[in-house]
Design a protein around this motif. Structure first.
Motif, short mmCIF file in Angstrom:
data_model
loop_
_atom_site.label_atom_id
_atom_site.label_comp_id
_atom_site.label_asym_id
_atom_site.label_seq_id
_atom_site.Cartn_x
_atom_site.Cartn_y
_atom_site.Cartn_z
N VAL A 58 -11.03 -1.68 -0.19
CA VAL A 58 -10.17 -0.53 0.05
C VAL A 58 -11.05 0.71 0.25
O VAL A 58 -11.94 0.97 -0.56
CB VAL A 58 -9.20 -0.29 -1.13
CG1 VAL A 58 -8.29 0.91 -0.84
CG2 VAL A 58 -8.37 -1.53 -1.40
N PHE A 84 -2.36 8.77 6.18
CA PHE A 84 -1.81 9.80 5.31
C PHE A 84 -1.34 10.95 6.18
O PHE A 84 -2.11 11.50 6.97
CB PHE A 84 -2.86 10.31 4.32
CG PHE A 84 -2.42 11.51 3.54
CD1 PHE A 84 -1.48 11.39 2.52
CD2 PHE A 84 -2.91 12.77 3.83
CE1 PHE A 84 -1.05 12.49 1.81
CE2 PHE A 84 -2.50 13.88 3.13
CZ PHE A 84 -1.57 13.74 2.10
N SER A 93 -6.82 8.14 6.65
CA SER A 93 -6.07 6.89 6.51
C SER A 93 -6.76 5.99 5.49
O SER A 93 -7.97 6.07 5.28
CB SER A 93 -5.94 6.17 7.85
OG SER A 93 -7.22 5.92 8.40
N CYS A 94 -5.96 5.12 4.86
CA CYS A 94 -6.48 4.15 3.90
C CYS A 94 -6.58 2.79 4.59
O CYS A 94 -5.59 2.30 5.16
CB CYS A 94 -5.54 4.06 2.68
SG CYS A 94 -6.09 2.85 1.44
N TRP A 114 -11.11 4.95 2.15
CA TRP A 114 -10.50 6.03 2.92
C TRP A 114 -11.36 6.30 4.15
O TRP A 114 -12.59 6.32 4.08
CB TRP A 114 -10.40 7.29 2.07
CG TRP A 114 -9.18 7.31 1.19
CD1 TRP A 114 -9.12 6.99 -0.13
CD2 TRP A 114 -7.87 7.67 1.59
NE1 TRP A 114 -7.83 7.11 -0.59
CE2 TRP A 114 -7.04 7.54 0.44
CE3 TRP A 114 -7.28 8.09 2.79
CZ2 TRP A 114 -5.67 7.80 0.47
CZ3 TRP A 114 -5.92 8.36 2.82
CH2 TRP A 114 -5.13 8.22 1.67
N VAL A 169 0.84 -1.20 0.00
CA VAL A 169 0.00 0.00 0.00
C VAL A 169 0.87 1.25 0.00
O VAL A 169 1.83 1.35 0.77
CB VAL A 169 -0.94 0.03 1.23
CG1 VAL A 169 -1.82 1.27 1.19
CG2 VAL A 169 -1.79 -1.23 1.28
N ARG A 184 -6.52 1.37 -7.36
CA ARG A 184 -6.26 2.70 -6.80
C ARG A 184 -7.60 3.35 -6.45
O ARG A 184 -8.49 3.44 -7.29
CB ARG A 184 -5.51 3.59 -7.78
CG ARG A 184 -5.03 4.89 -7.14
CD ARG A 184 -4.24 5.76 -8.07
NE ARG A 184 -5.11 6.51 -8.96
CZ ARG A 184 -4.75 7.63 -9.58
NH1 ARG A 184 -3.53 8.11 -9.42
NH2 ARG A 184 -5.59 8.25 -10.39
N CYS A 202 -4.90 6.13 -2.73
CA CYS A 202 -4.44 4.91 -2.06
C CYS A 202 -4.20 3.86 -3.13
O CYS A 202 -5.16 3.37 -3.75
CB CYS A 202 -5.46 4.44 -1.04
SG CYS A 202 -4.92 2.99 -0.09
N VAL A 228 0.26 5.59 -0.11
CA VAL A 228 -0.69 6.70 -0.11
C VAL A 228 0.03 7.96 -0.57
O VAL A 228 1.23 8.15 -0.31
CB VAL A 228 -1.31 6.91 1.29
CG1 VAL A 228 -2.14 5.72 1.69
CG2 VAL A 228 -0.22 7.18 2.33
#
Length: 339
Positions: free
Chosen positions: A231, A290, A274-275, A233, A204, A260, A219, A206
């Motif tokens: 996936v 992030f 955050s991812c 955010w 991963v 992505r 991401c 970011v």
């Protein structure tokens, strides 16, 4: 001989078919040659596992799973089928390009894509789907129940009668989907069980970029297997941020996958982003924060380096001037002594 081998495997490995399974064929064709890219290619996946390929450069059907190479006669038949099929795909591509006015720009390379899949459910139910696209835009889909092709866009509605009459062959597509495709799947499954059970953990990364409304967060998740992944955010640890962009899981040449997911945000004081990645290869959910301060940190480091260099130069210049002054005073003393 190929039929005999198929029968043997069907009798010896019945337990393999527990659960649901899907066999995918991805077909692509370019309107004109391009360096390093086959003009025509077919790639085959079983439950997301890369099985084999055929393209106009090698002109042979090939398996990527060594255990499947026992089906030599089957490969020969698939090679002949793929070569014949290329002619039909060229006709379909030219029809779509002509109807959608994509033939006027002689310098452009158009991309025709066809996705074909058959599905075998745990209870024995058979399904499947088929899609056609031009330049990445879906144009036509297959309605298996009604045995007819339907439009995926408004501009494709007008051409459907001609497509269904001259290019669709809906009945033949349904027969292949529910018979030969399923037979091929059952032929492959007993020998790829171990390969289907392998798991590759995702990587991963970011990043961010400027956008009209603020900041776009990206991401990038790659190198994972099997295909299914979740996936998203997250803002302030618990609030999901919905993306306006469609995120597609794409295959990598090594048989793994990538995706992505991007979202637009307006940075707020104290907010965190955050991812979050969920995948079957992970013991627990992966959360990658992030850090908006990362760019500032880099800037501070660069400023610090610049100040250090400037200080070193200033110090060197100061020392040099002092040395010159010291040499001048020494010369004066020497002259006085000689006089």
């Amino acid at each position: 001989m190929a039929c005999y081998i198929s029968l043997v495997f069907l009798l010896c490995f019945p337990a393999v078919y527990s659960g649901s399974h899907t066999l995918h064929y991805y077909v692509s064709m370019l309107s004109s040659p391009a360096d390093g890219v086959p003009q025509y290619s077919i790639v085959v996946y079983a439950d997301g596992l890369l099985l084999g390929r055929y393209n106009s450069d090698i002109r042979l059907a090939q398996f990527f799973i060594p255990s499947l190479n026992v089906f030599t006669e089957h490969l020969e038949l698939q090679t002949k089928f793929a070569q014949r099929w290329q002619v039909y795909q060229e006709r379909k591509m030219m029809f779509l390009m002509g109807f959608l006015n994509k033939t006027s720009d002689k310098g452009a390379i158009r991309v025709y894509q066809r996705k074909f899949a058959c599905e075998l459910e745990e209870d024995g139910t058979i399904g499947g789907y088929q899609e056609f696209a031009l330049d990445g835009k879906e144009v036509i889909t297959f309605d298996r129940e009604r045995e007819v092709f339907v439009s995926a866009t408004q501009e494709a509605v007008i051409m459907l009668p001609q497509w269904n009459q001259y290019h669709g062959n809906a009945k033949g597509n349904k027969m292949y989907m529910e018979n030969e495709c399923i037979e091929h799947m059952k032929l492959y499954l007993p020998l790829i069980t171990a390969d289907l059970q392998k798991k590759d953990k995702p990587n991963v990364k970011v990043s961010s970029s400027e956008s009209d409304s603020g900041v776009k967060l990206h991401c990038f998740v790659f190198g994972f297997y099997p295909r299914d992944v979740d996936v998203m955010w997250i803002k302030n640890v618990k609030h999901e941020i919905h993306s306006d962009e469609a995120s597609q899981i794409l295959p990598n040449p090594d048989g793994t996958y990538q995706i992505r997911v991007s979202v637009e945000v307006t940075p707020e004081e104290g907010a965190t982003y955050s991812c979050r990645v969920d995948h079957s290869s992970l013991e627990k959910t992966m959360v990658v924060p992030f850090e908006r301060e990362s760019k500032q940190k880099i800037t501070f480091i660069l400023i610090g380096v610049a100040l250090a260099v400037l200080l070193a130069l200033s110090l060197g210049f100061y020392i040099q001037r002092k040395m010159k002054g010291f040499k001048g005073s020494r010369q004066s003393v020497s002259t006085e002594e000689q006089d």
